[in-house]
Design an enzyme around this catalytic site. Sequence first.
Site, mmCIF file in Angstrom:
data_model
loop_
_atom_site.group_PDB
_atom_site.id
_atom_site.type_symbol
_atom_site.label_atom_id
_atom_site.label_comp_id
_atom_site.label_asym_id
_atom_site.label_seq_id
_atom_site.Cartn_x
_atom_site.Cartn_y
_atom_site.Cartn_z
ATOM 1 N N THR A 34 48.437 -32.372 -3.255
ATOM 2 C CA THR A 34 47.208 -33.150 -3.423
ATOM 3 C C THR A 34 47.161 -33.864 -4.763
ATOM 4 O OG1 THR A 34 46.130 -31.124 -4.193
ATOM 5 C CG2 THR A 34 45.803 -31.719 -1.882
ATOM 6 N N GLY A 50 63.386 -22.593 -10.306
ATOM 7 C CA GLY A 50 63.518 -22.820 -8.874
ATOM 8 C C GLY A 50 62.600 -21.991 -8.018
ATOM 9 N N ASP A 79 51.065 -29.516 -12.675
ATOM 10 C CA ASP A 79 51.843 -28.507 -13.379
ATOM 11 C C ASP A 79 51.676 -28.638 -14.884
ATOM 12 O OD1 ASP A 79 52.656 -27.976 -10.826
ATOM 13 O OD2 ASP A 79 54.714 -28.676 -11.101
ATOM 14 N N TYR A 90 60.800 -33.901 -1.425
ATOM 15 C CA TYR A 90 59.486 -34.067 -2.056
ATOM 16 C C TYR A 90 59.110 -35.549 -2.075
ATOM 17 C CZ TYR A 90 55.860 -33.500 -5.682
ATOM 18 O OH TYR A 90 54.676 -33.501 -6.391
#
Length: 382
Positions: free
Chosen positions: A32, A119, A169, A221
């Site tokens: 989002t 990861g 992030d 992605y």
Amino acid sequence: MRIAAEFEALYGARPEGVWAAPGRVNLIGEYTDFNEGFVLPLALPHTAVAAVSRRDDGVLRLHSRDIEGGVVQAEVDALAPGSVSGWAAYPAGVVWALRDAGHAVGGADIHLASTVPTGAGLSSSAALEVVTALALDELYGLGLGRPGLAVLAQRAENAFVGVPCGVMDQMASACATEGHALFLDTRDLSFRQVPFDLAADGLRLLVVDTRVKHALGDGAYAERRAGCEAGARALGVRTLRDVSLTQLDDALRKLEGETEAVRRCVRHVVTDNDRVARVIALLDGGDPRAVGALLVEGHTSLRDDLRVSCPELDLVVETAVGAGALGARMTGGGFGGSAVVLVESERADAVSAAVTGAFAAAGYGVPGVFAAVPAAGARRVG
């Protein structure tokens, strides 16, 4: 401090300072952020730590305790996308992004170490970026502020490293506070610290690292992001943030000429933005147990609509809920990485054992399991 001593042994002098920036786990709101939507991450106790000193000769030297190999050296004037590869691209990209934005950042000696699993969908890269940005901001007196640092760190990952991530992030790493989740509006970067003390309610949030490594730069992605952008263009809106849940059925009808993948991207983003709002309402209303059902709902959407889950993540969710967890979902970009599990505190060990047993029975490796306790965001530590 160990990292300062390592810096001195490596570069021949004590560092000017030591900084730390955390990884994050996202409770709800996936894919989002680049749609200018809502997210609800929290910082983890796991951090990237950097010992840093300025240089006046335009040389950037980078070293990591965690990566085999020597010092990576570059001229700051020569930094450009693609000029540095591997782990060093993340801190080097921050130096490039700061300079490209007009900030007077010269050279630096940087020694890094990190306890954020790589990861695992826990933002190890953002932690490296944010700790570098914070150190250089303070050392060079840039006065950028936390959201500004996060945006520049995101630009480093987008333009220098080549991963088209959103800003969640970096904002979580830069702006989170201990004991809270960060309710972030990624359109205007406004945020609210939401009290998140599950232990007081007899609850625990487990993070299950499947140890299946993902690489978001591999194109999957980017494909989802492109699908979201195609949906927004077809609907005539700036981003999918501008499509509400009540408008979803009409929107999907308008998209009948688009691919099924685009329609699925739209459905996921619109419903996940709504899930963030519903989770916030539950937390504000003192009903954290009811969040569990929304985690499962979110995982179903990520698995079936966005199709970014994997067998290991699905097994975590299925097994945890079957063993009595209140809810679970994959977190992060997917294709491996981690899941979050909301569980009554007294059931945490049993649920962990059930997941570990299920992995063994399926022939998978042993997963990592730990409790996520909301930690502090980026800060100076030495």
